[in-house]
Design a protein around this motif. Structure first.
Motif, PDB file in Angstrom:
ATOM      1  N   ARG A  81       0.808  -1.225   0.000  1.00  0.00           N
ATOM      2  CA  ARG A  81       0.000   0.000   0.000  1.00  0.00           C
ATOM      3  C   ARG A  81       0.839   1.272   0.000  1.00  0.00           C
ATOM      4  O   ARG A  81       0.462   2.273  -0.594  1.00  0.00           O
ATOM      5  N   LEU A  82       1.978   1.215   0.730  1.00  0.00           N
ATOM      6  CA  LEU A  82       2.719   2.458   0.982  1.00  0.00           C
ATOM      7  C   LEU A  82       4.145   2.423   0.436  1.00  0.00           C
ATOM      8  O   LEU A  82       4.799   3.455   0.375  1.00  0.00           O
ATOM      9  N   GLY A  83       4.629   1.222   0.087  1.00  0.00           N
ATOM     10  CA  GLY A  83       6.046   1.089  -0.225  1.00  0.00           C
ATOM     11  C   GLY A  83       6.315   0.681  -1.658  1.00  0.00           C
ATOM     12  O   GLY A  83       5.763   1.243  -2.600  1.00  0.00           O
ATOM     13  N   GLY A 102      -4.393  -7.132  -3.682  1.00  0.00           N
ATOM     14  CA  GLY A 102      -4.174  -6.072  -2.696  1.00  0.00           C
ATOM     15  C   GLY A 102      -4.286  -6.489  -1.242  1.00  0.00           C
ATOM     16  O   GLY A 102      -4.111  -5.664  -0.350  1.00  0.00           O
ATOM     17  N   ARG A 103      -4.553  -7.770  -0.987  1.00  0.00           N
ATOM     18  CA  ARG A 103      -4.707  -8.218   0.403  1.00  0.00           C
ATOM     19  C   ARG A 103      -3.778  -9.389   0.698  1.00  0.00           C
ATOM     20  O   ARG A 103      -3.589 -10.265  -0.146  1.00  0.00           O
ATOM     21  N   PRO A 104      -3.237  -9.448   1.920  1.00  0.00           N
ATOM     22  CA  PRO A 104      -2.380 -10.592   2.253  1.00  0.00           C
ATOM     23  C   PRO A 104      -3.199 -11.881   2.289  1.00  0.00           C
ATOM     24  O   PRO A 104      -4.312 -11.901   2.810  1.00  0.00           O
ATOM     25  N   HIS A 105      -2.632 -12.932   1.711  1.00  0.00           N
ATOM     26  CA  HIS A 105      -3.267 -14.250   1.777  1.00  0.00           C
ATOM     27  C   HIS A 105      -2.674 -15.011   2.962  1.00  0.00           C
ATOM     28  O   HIS A 105      -1.454 -15.180   3.052  1.00  0.00           O
ATOM     29  N   SER A 106      -3.534 -15.489   3.847  1.00  0.00           N
ATOM     30  CA  SER A 106      -3.040 -16.075   5.091  1.00  0.00           C
ATOM     31  C   SER A 106      -3.006 -17.606   5.081  1.00  0.00           C
ATOM     32  O   SER A 106      -2.131 -18.216   5.686  1.00  0.00           O
TER      33      SER A 106
END
Lengths: 309, 309
Positions: free
Chosen positions: A125-127, A152-156
């Motif tokens: 998102r930021l880096g 865009g979302r971490p997969h756990s």
């Protein structure tokens, strides 16, 4: 508060706890601190002490005001959904109910998760991963962990996803995980240092020493570094075959070598990538603040969710 | 129409087009048909002919009434977002703009995608994967493809994700993809048949013959089958290490062997899985209807989306 919530973010590491008071939604760090991670004889005692320390830090950082939410991330295998620290080799806990224990001691809503996935979220998102949907963030340090960011979302994967350091790459020595030939036995910062010391009998303080020797043309450094590059390239090719990320973001100690790592890695990928989408190699941008920033993003997201935005 | 839209679903295969008129939201198949896939000398001509054939089939199945949407899935490398058939080895097209070509000839909104991912979506929603969030659907036929379902949705990776057949598993022969030792050279149905024929000089019509020989204790069949099981187990372990699916759903010709495949595969996983979340092995439930049902689900979803539900 609704448009710019103030949250506390805490990243519990193996040796250090990093924490910050953060204003959303950007996020902007207002205040931060670092503390040694308490380590006691038993894993549950350590986890209890970590919870107490986190509660103290939250009180201190928020200075009497109630934060809109608190984000806490911990290492090891972490079940984000059930909010459990399944296992930490370093800190010793097993199946510790962090969600419950923290919620009992903290004000406001809690976002709880995994340090590496939180760091991956922050890089996305930021880096280094800004603007990408699918990427892998690969911190290469004592071990090699990975955050798979998908859409865009971490997969756990129930806490088990992204164990890239335990991809079996080649015939090799036995790993603590029970497999043989794991990536992190060849390509982690500590593996590079250890393998160089074993070959040469010279003591080194870390992979940076091996990188320095490599710059001076040392043949043993060349061989050890080459093995690490080859193993990383093979692992990245497996990632490309299965996940097809747009980019692989390299972080941790080994990535500090910069071009010395990425230039031969690109060349090795030239020979390995065939039908796969070739991922761009990028350097992580947030350093050791990534986990804490990720915890902040999770806390800010929890506030937005609760406000129905 | 809003609560139970009628859509047409079309699955374009290498040899056959399967199509159905389907009522949502369940979905319920009202009518279906199969046609030979047109194959012309050039890939673009073939793709043009496929588009014309699909338009004819849609008209025929919907019998004059306008379907609420049409779902079309095609094989090869498919960019779902840009609606492009990037590459099909079998049908020969490259970068063919299916979205544009189909939209010009079809009534109503179009959902376009990849046959294997659509089949995976159908298995996840309606078949062997019901109730799971994270799974891999692995059709093992002439090749080995894979659909990665993450959080209930297929992961596309720009069309390149899930190429499980091209995971490098062991030293092995050169693959058409340019790598060596790809999974599908050892463990696809056709590889099992080919390797057995090469060893024994006996001609076999497919992997089912090798399975029959194995049941009779044939030593060559045992060896070839054992290699396939070992390679599949190694690939599933890599999947578990990176992605940690709750289940792996086995489909295609080789999965028809049932216990003869799954029993030794479970035993081999006993020796390979260590720290990973162990995926449950399941048999695919929808057979060769999976792709068409997936196309129907995509079309029904497109209707829901357009209606803002």
């Amino acid at each position: 508060m609704t448009s710019s919530p103030v949250v506390v973010a805490v990243d519990v590491g193996g040796t250090e706890i990093k924490a910050a008071l953060v204003r959303g939604p950007e996020p902007t760090v207002l205040r931060q601190l670092r503390r040694a991670t308490p380590k006691l004889a038993g894993g549950t005692e350590t986890a209890d002490a970590v919870v107490a320390e986190v509660a103290g830090i939250v009180g201190e950082l928020s200075a009497g005001e109630e934060p809109a939410a608190v984000g806490v991330v911990v290492p090891g295998i972490v079940d984000d959904e059930r909010r459990i620290g399944v296992f930490s080799a370093n800190l010793g806990w097993r199946d510790y109910p962090f969600g419950e224990a923290l919620a009992a001691r903290l004000p406001g809503p809690l976002a709880f998760g995994h340090d590496v996935r939180a760091g991956g979220l922050a890089e996305a998102r930021l880096g280094a991963g800004r603007g990408l949907d699918d990427l892998v963030v690969l911190p290469i340090g004592t071990g090699i962990a990975g955050a798979l960011i998908i859409g865009g979302r971490p997969h756990s994967g129930g806490g088990y996803a992204g164990e890239i350091g335990h991809l079996v790459i080649a015939d090799g020595p036995e790993c603590a995980c029970g497999q043989r030939g794991c990536l992190e036995l060849i390509a982690s910062s500590s593996a590079v240092a250890r393998r160089y010391a074993e070959r040469t009998g010279r003591s080194v303080t870390g992979a940076a020493d091996v990188a320095a020797a490599l710059r001076e043309g040392d043949a043993d450094a060349k061989l050890v570094w080459g093995d690490a590059v080859d193993a990383l390239a093979r692992a990245i090719t497996q990632l490309a075959t299965l996940f097809a990320p747009q980019a692989v973001v390299l972080g941790g100690g080994l990535a500090m070598a910069g071009e010395l790592l990425t230039a031969p890695l690109e060349r090795r990928l030239d020979g390995l990538i065939t039908i796969q989408r070739r991922p761009e190699l990028r350097r992580a941008a947030l350093g050791d603040r990534a986990g804490c920033l990720g915890a902040a993003l999770m806390a800010i997201e929890a506030v937005s969710f609760l406000e129905g935005r």
